[in-house]
Design an enzyme around this catalytic site. Sequence first.
Site, PDB file in Angstrom:
ATOM      1  CG  ASN A  32      -4.150  -4.427   3.752  1.00  0.00           C
ATOM      2  OD1 ASN A  32      -3.576  -4.378   2.673  1.00  0.00           O
ATOM      3  ND2 ASN A  32      -3.508  -4.323   4.901  1.00  0.00           N
ATOM      4  NE  ARG A  35      -2.165  -1.302   3.482  1.00  0.00           N
ATOM      5  CZ  ARG A  35      -2.399  -0.777   4.679  1.00  0.00           C
ATOM      6  NH1 ARG A  35      -3.434   0.023   4.866  1.00  0.00           N
ATOM      7  NH2 ARG A  35      -1.643  -1.061   5.701  1.00  0.00           N
TER       8      ARG A  35
END
Length: 96
Positions: free
Chosen positions: A43, A25
Amino acid sequence: METLSDQPVRLTAWVHGRVQGVGFRWWTRARASELGLSGYARNLNDGRVEVVAEGARSGCEQLLYLLRSGRTPGSVDVVVDRWSAAKGNLPGFAER
């Protein structure tokens, strides 16, 4: 004159593989910011990462290319993408 590649779009990409807990990320946020895109990477409970990016089509296409490049943190098996009209409601690019 605005070209098709300059028109704002929304890319939603679901990244499958070993992409949680490996800096994926953060890496995605950095690449998207470099490309001038707004959105987020988060997520999902099933182990995927969802990436939502808005901006010029050319920038979103470049981000999708990078997600599929094999040069990301972790290990990407497949990226499923969906394109739609930009909504304009995503300030900056965040890790969620």
